[in-house]
Design a protein around this motif. Structure first.
Motif, mmCIF file in Angstrom:
data_model
loop_
_atom_site.group_PDB
_atom_site.id
_atom_site.type_symbol
_atom_site.label_atom_id
_atom_site.label_comp_id
_atom_site.label_asym_id
_atom_site.label_seq_id
_atom_site.Cartn_x
_atom_site.Cartn_y
_atom_site.Cartn_z
ATOM 1 N N ALA A 154 0.856 -1.228 -0.253
ATOM 2 C CA ALA A 154 0.007 -0.033 0.015
ATOM 3 C C ALA A 154 0.844 1.280 -0.014
ATOM 4 O O ALA A 154 0.534 2.192 -0.634
ATOM 5 N N ARG A 158 -0.609 2.615 -2.814
ATOM 6 C CA ARG A 158 -1.819 3.408 -2.533
ATOM 7 C C ARG A 158 -1.576 4.272 -1.305
ATOM 8 O O ARG A 158 -2.181 3.843 -0.092
ATOM 9 N N GLN A 161 -4.595 6.273 0.594
ATOM 10 C CA GLN A 161 -5.303 5.468 1.426
ATOM 11 C C GLN A 161 -4.852 4.543 2.453
ATOM 12 O O GLN A 161 -5.583 4.487 3.645
ATOM 13 N N GLU A 164 -4.905 7.133 5.307
ATOM 14 C CA GLU A 164 -5.961 7.425 5.825
ATOM 15 C C GLU A 164 -6.665 6.314 6.718
ATOM 16 O O GLU A 164 -7.262 6.397 7.878
ATOM 17 N N SER A 165 -6.248 5.121 6.306
ATOM 18 C CA SER A 165 -6.857 3.813 7.018
ATOM 19 C C SER A 165 -6.070 3.964 8.441
ATOM 20 O O SER A 165 -6.731 3.562 9.392
ATOM 21 N N SER A 168 -7.755 6.357 10.676
ATOM 22 C CA SER A 168 -8.982 5.841 11.001
ATOM 23 C C SER A 168 -8.930 4.872 12.362
ATOM 24 O O SER A 168 -9.793 4.526 13.119
ATOM 25 N N ALA A 209 -2.823 13.877 1.366
ATOM 26 C CA ALA A 209 -4.357 13.317 1.782
ATOM 27 C C ALA A 209 -4.659 13.762 3.159
ATOM 28 O O ALA A 209 -5.654 14.134 3.530
#
Length: 400
Positions: A154, A158, A161, A164-165, A168, A209
């Motif tokens: 990732a 990515r 993403q 952000e994961s 979270s 991001a």
């Protein structure tokens, strides 16, 4: 409490890990762990370490630590002698905790915090499962995911993403190593402007991001020569990395001091060093901002506590390493709980949610960016009975 038996445990499915179990005449069993060179470590333990330990007082930790770590040969680096001594030291501290009915951090001076801040190293489930680390590039094929946390894949493909994961789930810091493929291609001798721009993409996308909500550590795995390490650090400045870790090989420590004098990113070093002497050199030369150590490579809990105390005298924080195994992680967290200048503990969420669960009876809890130690005496965990019952497990014993 006399040592009556020393076991090494190895499982073919986890080729890098060696566990040490130290049995006593009281019936208590202490657990230690180290990583890489498993067959050599086992040979060291049964040829030299166990014959010394058998019949001796299990609670004479400092005496055994000094004998095994500061003996005659082989103790200048994190080779097999040091790794064997490290695993034994962790097991002896575990025994002391069990014998007194106390969690290990209590015996190390008591808690200075109720939980330990962590960052996620962005490795996937199988990153360290073979003798060579897996390298991911933009063009490499995706591996079939074992779960939701193929984080190395990732961060290359990515990164936004991924950040952000992590946010979270409460993580506020992450570590990535996008320069490694280019170091491997040139043996660390050169990186072109084009390749440098490619390696910087994850930092740019993460900042775009999530802004500065996420701290980013950059790992260099000691793969670069000095000019290239400086060049990369200068290019990274705009992204404000939390630290640059092991930018050059930890052989000439004066080079690390020169590197730090030429860059504006904090320097972290080094999981690859063993015993207090090289860390003292780093600190007296003002070569490091963050002291990283691995309990299973540096000399165990006993040596790690001494290094942390030296670092505190230089007003430098400590960040224990873990990309290895759950026993080392638990031991590191106990040390962090009792050590004022520990600032962060490394964790790998892919490991914690994956194969770590198959190895031990319970794990540290990681929640909202913090970790707590497993409850119970000593380390708070033992090898899983299911692990010991596997068909690919091998146990070698030395007995009194």
């Amino acid at each position: 409490m006399k040592i009556t038996q020393v076991d090494t445990v190895h499982v073919a499915a986890y080729p890098n890990i060696t566990w040490v179990q130290i049995h006593t005449d009281s019936g208590l069993v202490g657990l230690g762990e180290t990583f890489r060179g498993a067959q050599a470590v086992q040979a060291q333990i049964h040829e030299l370490t166990a014959p010394y330990l058998l019949g001796k007082d299990a609670l004479a930790i400092e005496a055994h630590h000094h004998h095994l770590l500061h003996g005659y040969i082989g103790f200048a680096g994190s080779g097999v002698e040091t790794r064997a001594a490290s695993a034994v030291d962790i097991a002896l501290w575990d025994l002391l905790g069990q014998a007194t009915g106390q969690p290990l951090y209590q015996l190390l001076g008591g808690a200075v915090r109720d939980r330990v801040p962590v960052y996620n190293t962005c490795a996937g489930y199988t990153y360290n499962s073979a003798t060579q680390r897996r390298v991911v590039t933009e063009g490499s094929a995706d591996v079939a995911p074992e779960g939701p946390y193929e984080d190395q894949q990732a961060f290359v493909k990515r990164p936004a993403q991924l950040a952000e994961s992590l946010l979270s789930e409460g993580y506020k810091a992450m570590k990535i190593w996008p320069f490694d493929p280019f170091a491997a291609a040139s043996r660390g001798q050169a990186i072109s402007a084009k390749d440098l721009a490619t390696a910087l993409k994850p930092f740019r996308e993460i900042r775009r991001a999530v802004g500065e909500e996420m701290d980013i550590m950059v790992e260099f795995h000691s793969m670069w020569n000095l000019p290239m390490a400086v060049r990369i650090a200068q290019a990274l400045e705009e992204f404000k990395p939390y630290w640059a870790e092991d930018p050059v090989q930890m052989t000439n420590l004066d080079t690390i001091a020169e590197y730090r004098s030429r860059v504006r990113i904090p320097v972290c070093a080094s999981e690859t060093l063993a015993t207090r002497q090289p860390f003292l050199h780093l600190l007296t030369r003002n070569a490091v901002d963050y002291v990283m150590l691995d309990l299973s490579w540096v000399g165990g809990i006993s040596e790690a506590k001494k290094i942390a105390a030296i670092a505190q005298a230089f007003h430098k924080p400590v960040a224990p390493h873990d990309c290895t195994g759950p026993v080392v992680l638990a031991a590191s967290l106990h040390m962090a709980m009792s050590t004022p200048n520990v600032v962060l503990q490394e964790v790998v969420r892919a490991y914690l949610s994956g194969w770590y669960r198959d190895l031990v009876t319970q794990l540290p809890e990681v929640k909202n960016g913090f970790a707590t130690v497993p409850p119970g005496a000593g380390l708070g965990l033992a090898l899983s009975p299911a692990l010991l019952a596997r068909g690919d497990v091998s146990v070698r014993s030395s007995r009194l």
